[in-house]
Write a protein that holds these residues in place. Structure first.
Motif, mmCIF file in Angstrom:
data_model
loop_
_atom_site.group_PDB
_atom_site.id
_atom_site.type_symbol
_atom_site.label_atom_id
_atom_site.label_comp_id
_atom_site.label_asym_id
_atom_site.label_seq_id
_atom_site.Cartn_x
_atom_site.Cartn_y
_atom_site.Cartn_z
ATOM 1 N N MET A 1 0.852 -1.167 0.000
ATOM 2 C CA MET A 1 0.000 0.000 0.000
ATOM 3 C C MET A 1 0.903 1.236 0.000
ATOM 4 O O MET A 1 1.826 1.340 0.780
ATOM 5 N N SER A 2 0.574 2.170 -0.857
ATOM 6 C CA SER A 2 1.388 3.381 -0.931
ATOM 7 C C SER A 2 1.047 4.323 0.220
ATOM 8 O O SER A 2 -0.019 4.216 0.835
ATOM 9 N N LEU A 3 1.941 5.240 0.480
ATOM 10 C CA LEU A 3 1.730 6.213 1.552
ATOM 11 C C LEU A 3 0.500 7.082 1.270
ATOM 12 O O LEU A 3 -0.272 7.392 2.173
ATOM 13 N N THR A 4 0.310 7.426 0.005
ATOM 14 C CA THR A 4 -0.847 8.251 -0.375
ATOM 15 C C THR A 4 -2.160 7.526 -0.066
ATOM 16 O O THR A 4 -3.085 8.118 0.488
ATOM 17 N N THR A 5 -2.236 6.256 -0.405
ATOM 18 C CA THR A 5 -3.435 5.468 -0.129
ATOM 19 C C THR A 5 -3.660 5.341 1.370
ATOM 20 O O THR A 5 -4.793 5.444 1.856
ATOM 21 N N TYR A 6 -2.598 5.119 2.103
ATOM 22 C CA TYR A 6 -2.662 4.983 3.552
ATOM 23 C C TYR A 6 -3.214 6.257 4.186
ATOM 24 O O TYR A 6 -4.154 6.221 4.978
ATOM 25 N N VAL A 7 -2.661 7.392 3.805
ATOM 26 C CA VAL A 7 -3.104 8.689 4.344
ATOM 27 C C VAL A 7 -4.535 8.990 3.911
ATOM 28 O O VAL A 7 -5.345 9.472 4.710
ATOM 29 N N PHE A 8 -4.857 8.694 2.653
ATOM 30 C CA PHE A 8 -6.212 8.948 2.155
ATOM 31 C C PHE A 8 -7.247 8.158 2.950
ATOM 32 O O PHE A 8 -8.317 8.679 3.290
ATOM 33 N N GLY A 9 -6.962 6.904 3.262
ATOM 34 C CA GLY A 9 -7.887 6.079 4.048
ATOM 35 C C GLY A 9 -8.115 6.645 5.429
ATOM 36 O O GLY A 9 -9.252 6.716 5.914
ATOM 37 N N ILE A 10 -7.037 7.061 6.077
ATOM 38 C CA ILE A 10 -7.157 7.623 7.431
ATOM 39 C C ILE A 10 -7.912 8.944 7.412
ATOM 40 O O ILE A 10 -8.820 9.166 8.219
ATOM 41 N N VAL A 11 -7.574 9.812 6.467
ATOM 42 C CA VAL A 11 -8.233 11.123 6.380
ATOM 43 C C VAL A 11 -9.719 10.951 6.062
ATOM 44 O O VAL A 11 -10.571 11.645 6.639
ATOM 45 N N SER A 12 -10.051 10.026 5.171
ATOM 46 C CA SER A 12 -11.461 9.790 4.820
ATOM 47 C C SER A 12 -12.258 9.303 6.028
ATOM 48 O O SER A 12 -13.367 9.772 6.272
ATOM 49 N N ALA A 13 -11.684 8.374 6.778
ATOM 50 C CA ALA A 13 -12.372 7.858 7.966
ATOM 51 C C ALA A 13 -12.550 8.954 9.006
ATOM 52 O O ALA A 13 -13.623 9.088 9.609
ATOM 53 N N LEU A 14 -11.520 9.746 9.211
ATOM 54 C CA LEU A 14 -11.626 10.861 10.164
ATOM 55 C C LEU A 14 -12.661 11.876 9.714
ATOM 56 O O LEU A 14 -13.415 12.418 10.536
ATOM 57 N N LEU A 15 -12.714 12.128 8.419
ATOM 58 C CA LEU A 15 -13.696 13.075 7.885
ATOM 59 C C LEU A 15 -15.121 12.586 8.138
ATOM 60 O O LEU A 15 -15.990 13.366 8.542
ATOM 61 N N VAL A 16 -15.356 11.294 7.933
ATOM 62 C CA VAL A 16 -16.686 10.731 8.205
ATOM 63 C C VAL A 16 -17.042 10.914 9.671
ATOM 64 O O VAL A 16 -18.147 11.357 10.013
ATOM 65 N N LEU A 17 -16.115 10.580 10.550
ATOM 66 C CA LEU A 17 -16.380 10.719 11.986
ATOM 67 C C LEU A 17 -16.621 12.172 12.377
ATOM 68 O O LEU A 17 -17.531 12.474 13.148
ATOM 69 N N ILE A 18 -15.830 13.083 11.830
ATOM 70 C CA ILE A 18 -16.000 14.506 12.158
ATOM 71 C C ILE A 18 -17.350 15.013 11.680
ATOM 72 O O ILE A 18 -18.055 15.727 12.413
ATOM 73 N N VAL A 19 -17.753 14.640 10.471
ATOM 74 C CA VAL A 19 -19.048 15.095 9.938
ATOM 75 C C VAL A 19 -20.196 14.549 10.782
ATOM 76 O O VAL A 19 -21.122 15.293 11.139
ATOM 77 N N VAL A 20 -20.140 13.275 11.132
ATOM 78 C CA VAL A 20 -21.222 12.678 11.933
ATOM 79 C C VAL A 20 -21.285 13.332 13.313
ATOM 80 O O VAL A 20 -22.367 13.676 13.800
ATOM 81 N N ILE A 21 -20.136 13.525 13.943
ATOM 82 C CA ILE A 21 -20.118 14.156 15.265
ATOM 83 C C ILE A 21 -20.610 15.594 15.192
ATOM 84 O O ILE A 21 -21.361 16.052 16.069
ATOM 85 N N GLU A 22 -20.242 16.308 14.140
ATOM 86 C CA GLU A 22 -20.713 17.690 13.990
ATOM 87 C C GLU A 22 -22.225 17.731 13.764
ATOM 88 O O GLU A 22 -22.926 18.590 14.312
ATOM 89 N N LEU A 23 -22.750 16.800 12.981
ATOM 90 C CA LEU A 23 -24.203 16.730 12.788
ATOM 91 C C LEU A 23 -24.915 16.406 14.093
ATOM 92 O O LEU A 23 -25.996 16.944 14.367
ATOM 93 N N LEU A 24 -24.321 15.543 14.888
ATOM 94 C CA LEU A 24 -24.889 15.248 16.207
ATOM 95 C C LEU A 24 -24.848 16.476 17.104
ATOM 96 O O LEU A 24 -25.821 16.789 17.798
ATOM 97 N N ARG A 25 -23.724 17.162 17.099
ATOM 98 C CA ARG A 25 -23.553 18.335 17.953
ATOM 99 C C ARG A 25 -24.553 19.434 17.605
ATOM 100 O O ARG A 25 -25.110 20.082 18.496
ATOM 101 N N ARG A 26 -24.794 19.626 16.326
ATOM 102 C CA ARG A 26 -25.743 20.664 15.887
ATOM 103 C C ARG A 26 -27.190 20.188 15.916
ATOM 104 O O ARG A 26 -28.089 20.908 15.507
ATOM 105 N N ARG A 27 -27.394 18.959 16.350
ATOM 106 C CA ARG A 27 -28.721 18.347 16.451
ATOM 107 C C ARG A 27 -29.418 18.225 15.094
ATOM 108 O O ARG A 27 -30.634 18.314 14.984
ATOM 109 N N HIS A 28 -28.610 18.022 14.038
ATOM 110 C CA HIS A 28 -29.163 17.737 12.721
ATOM 111 C C HIS A 28 -29.305 16.233 12.514
ATOM 112 O O HIS A 28 -29.880 15.797 11.521
#
Length: 120
Positions: A1-28
């Motif tokens: 696995m290349s470094l780019t793929t590795y970083v992309f996977g981690i960033v994508s997962a973090l982005l999903v978690l951040i969006v879901v938590i932000e939607l929860l926080r704003r009560r959306h």
């Protein structure tokens, strides 16, 4: 696995978690709706940070190609989300029907009372 793929996977997962938590926080988004998305985000983050975990899990289950396990897991989570929404939609339809019937009965009673008042 290349470094780019590795970083992309981690960033994508973090982005999903951040969006879901932000939607929860704003009560959306309510907690019961967010649980499957949080599970998916955490699983994606674990697979992104520890890619050998996915290979190990696939071998444990007997899946030859680890990415097929990812697709199966994604489909399973989307199925559970769809099932949850279908269940809640059915409950809401039932409640809406009950409320419409109650409103109709109240309107009928009001119409009868106004008719009786005019007759007296």
């Amino acid at each position: 696995m290349s470094l780019t793929t590795y970083v992309f996977g981690i960033v994508s997962a973090l982005l999903v978690l951040i969006v879901v938590i932000e939607l929860l926080r704003r009560r959306h988004l309510r907690e019961r709706h967010a649980i499957w998305w949080l599970i998916a985000g955490v699983l994606a983050l674990v697979a992104g940070v520890f890619p050998d975990t996915l290979t190990w899990t696939a071998a444990l289950i007997g899946v030859e190609v680890p990415i097929n396990l990812v697709f199966f897991g994604s489909i399973a989570i989307l199925f559970l989300v769809s099932l949850q929404y279908s269940s809640e939609l059915t409950q809401l339809e039932s409640k809406t029907r009950t409320l419409a019937e109650r409103v109709a009965l109240i309107e009928l009673e009001m119409l009868r009372q106004s008719t009786e008042d005019r007759d007296n």
